[in-house]
Design an enzyme around this catalytic site. Structure first.
Site, PDB file in Angstrom:
ATOM      1  CB  CYS A   1     -45.560  38.494  12.012  1.00 32.45           C
ATOM      2  SG  CYS A   1     -45.576  37.755  13.631  1.00 32.45           S
TER       3      CYS A   1
ATOM      4  CD  GLU B   1     -45.060  29.859  12.826  1.00 35.52           C
ATOM      5  OE1 GLU B   1     -45.959  30.588  12.357  1.00 35.52           O
ATOM      6  OE2 GLU B   1     -45.279  28.764  13.366  1.00 35.52           O
TER       7      GLU B   1
HETATM    8  N1  LIG Z   1     -45.398  34.286  11.514  1.00 33.27           N
HETATM    9  C1  LIG Z   1     -44.618  34.683  12.487  1.00 33.27           C
HETATM   10  O1  LIG Z   1     -44.639  34.171  13.586  1.00 33.27           O
HETATM   11  C2  LIG Z   1     -43.655  35.816  12.240  1.00 33.27           C
HETATM   12  C3  LIG Z   1     -43.008  36.405  13.332  1.00 33.27           C
HETATM   13  C4  LIG Z   1     -42.107  37.444  13.107  1.00 33.27           C
HETATM   14  C5  LIG Z   1     -41.858  37.889  11.835  1.00 33.27           C
HETATM   15  N2  LIG Z   1     -42.510  37.314  10.791  1.00 33.27           N
HETATM   16  C6  LIG Z   1     -42.289  37.830   9.447  1.00 33.27           C
HETATM   17  O2  LIG Z   1     -40.902  38.094   9.264  1.00 33.27           O
HETATM   18  C7  LIG Z   1     -40.720  39.157   8.330  1.00 33.27           C
HETATM   19  C8  LIG Z   1     -39.764  40.184   8.895  1.00 33.27           C
HETATM   20  O3  LIG Z   1     -38.563  39.594   9.251  1.00 33.27           O
HETATM   21  P1  LIG Z   1     -37.238  39.685   8.377  1.00 33.27           P
HETATM   22  O4  LIG Z   1     -37.205  40.972   7.647  1.00 33.27           O
HETATM   23  O5  LIG Z   1     -36.091  39.379   9.288  1.00 33.27           O
HETATM   24  O6  LIG Z   1     -37.467  38.485   7.354  1.00 33.27           O
HETATM   25  P2  LIG Z   1     -36.478  37.897   6.255  1.00 33.27           P
HETATM   26  O7  LIG Z   1     -37.218  36.791   5.575  1.00 33.27           O
HETATM   27  O8  LIG Z   1     -35.875  38.950   5.425  1.00 33.27           O
HETATM   28  O9  LIG Z   1     -35.253  37.280   7.096  1.00 33.27           O
HETATM   29  C9  LIG Z   1     -35.457  36.269   8.073  1.00 33.27           C
HETATM   30  C10 LIG Z   1     -34.176  35.463   8.235  1.00 33.27           C
HETATM   31  O10 LIG Z   1     -33.922  34.724   7.035  1.00 33.27           O
HETATM   32  C11 LIG Z   1     -32.580  34.927   6.608  1.00 33.27           C
HETATM   33  N3  LIG Z   1     -32.528  34.737   5.156  1.00 33.27           N
HETATM   34  C12 LIG Z   1     -32.650  35.668   4.175  1.00 33.27           C
HETATM   35  N4  LIG Z   1     -32.560  35.083   2.953  1.00 33.27           N
HETATM   36  C13 LIG Z   1     -32.390  33.760   3.174  1.00 33.27           C
HETATM   37  C14 LIG Z   1     -32.268  32.626   2.327  1.00 33.27           C
HETATM   38  N5  LIG Z   1     -32.299  32.733   1.007  1.00 33.27           N
HETATM   39  N6  LIG Z   1     -32.142  31.404   2.896  1.00 33.27           N
HETATM   40  C15 LIG Z   1     -32.130  31.260   4.228  1.00 33.27           C
HETATM   41  N7  LIG Z   1     -32.237  32.297   5.085  1.00 33.27           N
HETATM   42  C16 LIG Z   1     -32.373  33.538   4.575  1.00 33.27           C
HETATM   43  C17 LIG Z   1     -32.270  36.335   7.086  1.00 33.27           C
HETATM   44  O11 LIG Z   1     -30.887  36.561   7.100  1.00 33.27           O
HETATM   45  C18 LIG Z   1     -32.928  36.315   8.455  1.00 33.27           C
HETATM   46  O12 LIG Z   1     -32.108  35.664   9.396  1.00 33.27           O
HETATM   47  C19 LIG Z   1     -42.120  39.703   8.071  1.00 33.27           C
HETATM   48  O13 LIG Z   1     -42.599  39.179   6.867  1.00 33.27           O
HETATM   49  C20 LIG Z   1     -42.928  39.147   9.242  1.00 33.27           C
HETATM   50  O14 LIG Z   1     -44.316  39.039   9.006  1.00 33.27           O
HETATM   51  C21 LIG Z   1     -43.394  36.283  10.966  1.00 33.27           C
END
Ligand SMILES: NC(=O)c1ccc[n+]([C@@H]2O[C@H](COP(=O)([O-])OP(=O)(O)OC[C@H]3O[C@@H](n4cnc5c(N)ncnc54)[C@H](O)[C@@H]3O)[C@@H](O)[C@H]2O)c1
Length: 515
Positions: A313, A279
């Site tokens: 999001c 997501e």
């Molecule tokens: N579509 C949905 O349902 C939904 C819901 C909530 C948030 N979001 C999205 O999430 C984002 C905000 O959240 P964020 O800042 O925590 O996102 P992010 O992608 O920075 O981090 C999400 C998770 O991924 C981990 N991560 C980072 N790099 C990684 C890698 N290379 N491999 C594996 N894991 C890794 C992070 O440590 C964290 O736990 C926004 O883009 C938002 O739109 C989407």
């Protein structure tokens, strides 16, 4: 089990309710920082801090390395058979007990989200309710799934289909719904018998700890669920591990796409293909037709764009207004933005809290500067100093190629553009690579039907705000680059964590074996 119903939110307009939350926050504050152990050990790898007062340390957590991730996966692989061997009912009962534990602690949980993520009270409470909903909903759905679907049967043949757990699930969660989203993905994987390694966002390890404690306390074995606090490197190591079967990720598109690529690799010795449930982010547009009721539009758009500082999001990012009402709407939106109450999450009057961290503040600032340079800042509210505050901003007059019109800002910045028609607005929505949520304000049922038929977004909201999806009522998730997989909190979501097995038996016996 009773029929599923959404957990009711608290009535914050009542003074005693507000007092109970304030007391919960005071109780929490004296217990900070919370220690979040890495696999039962170290708690000194990194800190999460209060975005409203960054010198306040909310949690200290162990920081998982790639080796720790491998150890967590090994433990999950070991714990998997026992958890998978329990009946669907037994697993469901454990999830329902965990929901009860969260319900019991909901004031404390809301207080923790206020501190760790600067979530204002109403949203923090809703986050706790959504977490409870996910546990209750997936518990019931897993029992139903286990009963199996009806297949066509013909004489002399018996066909059955079962859905069995896939194995180890790596759950990689974001910070913006620090409890609800981590709970949703974890509960779904556990409900159908997988073992889970949960890697929460580095900004919110303490919220994830509360979930893991509730599930362990409810009877989920330690080996079937472990917490892996850490940064992206720990998540990336989980994704690459050949013993992981499913990756459930919610977060940014950049990370999600990298995970999808990495998980596609099937090295020698890995006897399965990984499944990714991802997501990701969006660029959510609200179309306002010429016949829309602006009294309804203005509060709904402002709340959708600026609630929790635009860090949902589903948040509204871009308003496409019919040219006949554009100027009037611009004036009214600007008036509403200027008076937004920006402040600490713990104040009940706060409408816009700080953003999560300095990096986010810098990013939002960058987009606001671009909007200022290439368009007009139609309104800006004041913001206090101290925390990671960003002034809520409304920008107009941007060129079609402005980055701020296409990229996810994830902060309190809203753009407004005129369009010649609803069709022209739909063309713009259709030109975007992401398709998460969208909105439409129109009084014409034919327009509503036409936009619903045409829009690519995963969740379209008509004549209302575009945030606040409820489990079972609005299954949630995006299309295009906003997500792959079934919608969270809806039918079909659990299937992603299972493997279907069909057995076909010839029942035309030629003599029976009698022992
Ligand atoms: N579509 C949905 O349902 C939904 C819901 C909530 C948030 N979001 C999205 O999430 C984002 C905000 O959240 P964020 O800042 O925590 O996102 P992010 O992608 O920075 O981090 C999400 C998770 O991924 C981990 N991560 C980072 N790099 C990684 C890698 N290379 N491999 C594996 N894991 C890794 C992070 O440590 C964290 O736990 C926004 O883009 C938002 O739109 C989407």
């Amino acid at each position: 089990m009773k029929l599923f119903a959404n957990e009711p939110v608290l009535e914050l307009r009542r003074a005693p309710v507000r007092d109970s939350l304030t007391a919960a926050l005071a109780d929490l504050d004296v217990r900070l920082p919370i220690r979040v152990p890495l696999l039962g050990g170290a708690t000194d790898g990194f800190e999460s801090t209060d975005p409203g007062e960054p010198s306040r340390v909310v949690a200290t957590a162990g920081r998982a390395s790639a080796e720790d991730a491998a150890a967590a996966v090994a433990m999950a692989a070991e714990g998997f058979p026992e958890w998978a061997g329990r009946t669907a009912e037994e697993r469901a009962e454990a999830l329902v007990r965990a929901a009860a534990a969260l319900r019991e602690r909901r004031l404390e949980l809301a207080a923790l989200m206020v501190r760790e993520c600067a979530k204002p009270w109403a949203e923090a409470d809703a986050d706790a309710c959504e977490a409870i909903d996910f546990l209750e909903y997936y518990a019931r759905a897993a029992v139903e799934l286990d009963a199996g679907e009806a297949l066509l049967q013909v004489p002399g043949e018996r066909n059955t289909m079962r859905h069995v757990p896939r194995g180890v699930a790596a759950v990689i969660a974001p910070w913006n719904f620090p409890l609800a989203i981590a709970t949703g993905m974890t509960a779904a994987a556990l409900a159908v018998g997988n073992a889970v390694v949960l890697k929460p966002a580095e900004q919110s390890p303490a919220c994830a700890l509360m979930l893991v404690q509730a599930l362990h306390g409810a009877g989920v074995p330690e080996k079937a669920l472990s917490l892996l606090p850490g940064f992206g490197e720990a998540g990336a190591a989980l994704v690459r591990d050949p013993r992981v079967h499913t990756v459930a990720f919610t977060g940014s598109a950049a990370v999600g796409l990298e995970i999808i690529r990495a998980a596609a690799d099937t090295p020698e010795g890995q006897d399965h293909v990984k499944r990714v449930v991802a997501e990701m982010g969006g660029k959510n547009c609200v179309i306002v037709d010429s016949d829309a009721d602006l009294d309804e539009v203005v509060p709904a758009v402002v709340h959708s764009a600026f609630g929790f500082a635009g860090q949902k999001c589903s948040a509204a990012a871009r308003v496409l207004a019919h040219e006949a009402i554009h100027d009037g709407l611009a004036e009214r939106l600007a008036g509403a933005v200027r008076v937004l109450d920006v402040g600490q999450a713990e104040r009940f009057a706060t409408e816009v809290p700080p953003v999560i961290d300095s990096e986010a503040q810098e990013r939002v600032r960058g987009y606001a500067e671009e909007a200022d340079a290439s368009g007009t800042i139609a309104a800006r509210a004041g913001a206090p100093d101290g925390g990671w505050f960003c002034p809520p901003t409304l920008a107009t007059g941007l060129g079609a190629d402005a980055r701020v019109l296409r990229e996810e800002v994830f902060g309190p910045l809203l753009t407004l553009e005129p369009v010649g028609s609803v069709e022209a607005a739909c063309d713009i929505v259709d030109s975007l690579p992401v398709a998460l949520t969208g909105g439409l304000f129109s009084r014409n049922p034919a327009t509503v039907a036409a936009v619903a038929a045409r829009t690519p977004v995963g969740n379209l909201y008509v004549n209302r705000g575009i945030t606040g999806a409820m489990v079972a009522r609005q299954p949630f998730g995006g299309n295009r680059r906003s997500g792959i997989g079934a919608k969270a909190g809806g039918p079909g979501y659990l299937l992603q964590f299972t493997e279907p097995r069909v057995v076909t038996e010839n029942t035309m016996r030629h003599g029976l074996v009698v022992e």
